[in-house]
Motif scaffolding. Structure first.
Motif, PDB file in Angstrom:
ATOM      1  N   SER A 254       0.887  -1.369  -0.169  1.00  0.00           N
ATOM      2  CA  SER A 254      -0.070  -0.059  -0.085  1.00  0.00           C
ATOM      3  C   SER A 254       0.854   1.188  -0.199  1.00  0.00           C
ATOM      4  O   SER A 254       0.648   2.414  -0.664  1.00  0.00           O
ATOM      5  CB  SER A 254      -0.968  -0.086   1.464  1.00  0.00           C
ATOM      6  OG  SER A 254      -0.062  -0.036   2.483  1.00  0.00           O
ATOM      7  N   ASN A 255       1.827   1.225   0.502  1.00  0.00           N
ATOM      8  CA  ASN A 255       2.870   2.330   0.660  1.00  0.00           C
ATOM      9  C   ASN A 255       3.412   2.619  -0.786  1.00  0.00           C
ATOM     10  O   ASN A 255       3.430   3.791  -1.209  1.00  0.00           O
ATOM     11  CB  ASN A 255       4.190   2.220   1.302  1.00  0.00           C
ATOM     12  CG  ASN A 255       3.795   2.034   3.064  1.00  0.00           C
ATOM     13  OD1 ASN A 255       3.782   0.844   3.515  1.00  0.00           O
ATOM     14  ND2 ASN A 255       3.282   3.104   3.652  1.00  0.00           N
ATOM     15  N   VAL A 256       3.863   1.527  -1.546  1.00  0.00           N
ATOM     16  CA  VAL A 256       4.366   1.693  -2.611  1.00  0.00           C
ATOM     17  C   VAL A 256       3.149   2.232  -4.034  1.00  0.00           C
ATOM     18  O   VAL A 256       3.844   2.991  -4.564  1.00  0.00           O
ATOM     19  CB  VAL A 256       5.066   0.185  -3.361  1.00  0.00           C
ATOM     20  CG1 VAL A 256       5.366   0.457  -4.634  1.00  0.00           C
ATOM     21  CG2 VAL A 256       5.899  -0.153  -2.221  1.00  0.00           C
ATOM     22  N   ARG A 257       2.003   1.615  -3.601  1.00  0.00           N
ATOM     23  CA  ARG A 257       0.919   2.023  -4.498  1.00  0.00           C
ATOM     24  C   ARG A 257       0.699   3.376  -4.257  1.00  0.00           C
ATOM     25  O   ARG A 257       0.484   4.270  -5.253  1.00  0.00           O
ATOM     26  CB  ARG A 257      -0.141   1.372  -4.235  1.00  0.00           C
ATOM     27  CG  ARG A 257      -0.363  -0.032  -4.860  1.00  0.00           C
ATOM     28  CD  ARG A 257      -1.653  -0.906  -4.168  1.00  0.00           C
ATOM     29  NE  ARG A 257      -1.603  -2.139  -5.049  1.00  0.00           N
ATOM     30  CZ  ARG A 257      -2.411  -2.990  -4.751  1.00  0.00           C
ATOM     31  NH1 ARG A 257      -3.300  -2.999  -3.515  1.00  0.00           N
ATOM     32  NH2 ARG A 257      -2.384  -4.292  -5.241  1.00  0.00           N
ATOM     33  N   ALA A 258       0.727   3.932  -3.008  1.00  0.00           N
ATOM     34  CA  ALA A 258       0.509   5.424  -2.778  1.00  0.00           C
ATOM     35  C   ALA A 258       1.696   6.392  -3.280  1.00  0.00           C
ATOM     36  O   ALA A 258       1.492   7.420  -3.993  1.00  0.00           O
ATOM     37  CB  ALA A 258       0.585   5.603  -1.285  1.00  0.00           C
ATOM     38  N   ALA A 259       2.834   5.801  -3.128  1.00  0.00           N
ATOM     39  CA  ALA A 259       4.002   6.692  -3.652  1.00  0.00           C
ATOM     40  C   ALA A 259       4.060   6.563  -5.081  1.00  0.00           C
ATOM     41  O   ALA A 259       4.273   7.508  -5.884  1.00  0.00           O
ATOM     42  CB  ALA A 259       5.225   5.981  -3.095  1.00  0.00           C
ATOM     43  N   THR A 260       3.574   5.593  -5.886  1.00  0.00           N
ATOM     44  CA  THR A 260       3.559   5.677  -7.371  1.00  0.00           C
ATOM     45  C   THR A 260       2.404   6.688  -7.988  1.00  0.00           C
ATOM     46  O   THR A 260       2.633   7.215  -8.876  1.00  0.00           O
ATOM     47  CB  THR A 260       3.245   4.230  -7.826  1.00  0.00           C
ATOM     48  OG1 THR A 260       2.104   3.456  -7.353  1.00  0.00           O
ATOM     49  CG2 THR A 260       4.515   3.487  -7.671  1.00  0.00           C
TER      50      THR A 260
END
Length: 290
Positions: A254-260
């Protein structure tokens, strides 16, 4: 009594607009907070108005992914060049079509309108790009869309609202049509130019399907393709994410998705406030007169 009712009505309007604005802004703020949070902060339930600890682990992981930097540069190149070409050719086509004394004007307009409803399809487009030698070429992402009929119609309608006396005075003074276009029409058409430019920029920035069809070299692909591949490759069940050596203790999917998401939409969000005042005026005027 009337003033009291108006005051109550105004208060209710302000309240509901504020509530609506919060409902729109909260998902964006939640995504921003999530992108700067660690796994411990994300795992707790509830609203997250502020991260417990500001970390950039997700952004480090995203920018460490293969080809992400070249894809970002390719997307910027495509957006800038593609937007400039669309605005340029839209002006060149819309300006003569706005002249009522243009010979066969209605036939030209009908010719352009037909292309809005009928197209050759994916396979003929691919064969055309291949025959032109544009496969695996960045120009394949730009040239097919330089003539946008919808933008041409909007700009044509806008140009028809400009006072013809300005052009007639310039013609009497010896100015040519190209000089009239650059010195008079373009400065007066900033709202519709900004509108067309914003549409083109958003379209190019978010496009990925044509890159998947025409581009084979990973160094020439665009940001949205790399983001798509990265999201497909990630899996929460893995203890190690990619080759960066970052474990789930520090980073979640979820962190990676938000950053992307923040990386993908950031430039457009920064540009939109500056173009908004032109955008609203341009689309309203350009959609009224036919």
């Amino acid at each position: 009594m009337l003033k009291t009712r108006l005051s109550i009505f105004d208060t209710l309007i302000v309240f509901f607009i504020s509530l609506f604005s919060l409902a729109v802004l909260y998902p964006f703020w939640q995504t921003l907070v999530l992108s700067f949070s660690d796994a411990n902060g994300v795992s707790t339930l509830g609203f997250h108005l502020w991260p417990e600890q500001w970390v950039v682990v997700a952004y480090r992981f995203v920018f460490s992914y293969q080809n992400i930097i070249s894809a970002y540069l390719n997307t910027i190149f495509r957006t800038v060049i593609g937007t400039a070409l669309i605005v340029f050719f839209t002006l060149l086509v819309a300006y003569p079509l706005s002249k009522k004394d243009l010979p066969y004007r209605n036939y030209f307009t009908a010719f352009f309108l037909i292309t809005m409803f009928f197209s050759g399809g994916l396979i003929p487009n691919y064969l055309l790009i291949k025959s032109l030698g544009l496969l695996d070429n960045r120009l394949a992402l730009i040239l097919p869309g330089v003539v946008n009929v919808f933008s041409i119609i909007i700009m044509r309608n806008f140009l028809m609202t400009i006072d013809k006396g300005l052009e007639e005075s310039a013609l009497i003074d010896g100015a040519g049509y190209f000089k009239i276009l650059t010195k008079i029409i373009v400065p007066l058409s900033k709202p519709v130019i900004a509108t067309v430019a914003l549409w083109a920029a958003v379209g190019h920035w978010n496009a990925w399907f044509d890159a998947m069809i025409y581009i084979r070299d990973p160094q020439k692909t665009v940001l949205q393709m790399v983001v798509r591949e990265m999201m497909v490759a990630l899996d929460l069940s893995q203890t190690q994410m990619g080759g960066g050596g970052m474990s789930n203790a520090n980073l979640l999917l979820s962190n990676v998705r938000a950053a992307t998401v923040m990386i993908s939409i950031g430039p457009i969000i920064l540009i939109y406030p500056f173009a908004q005042k032109y955008f609203i005026k341009g689309i309203m005027i350009g959609s009224l007169k036919g």
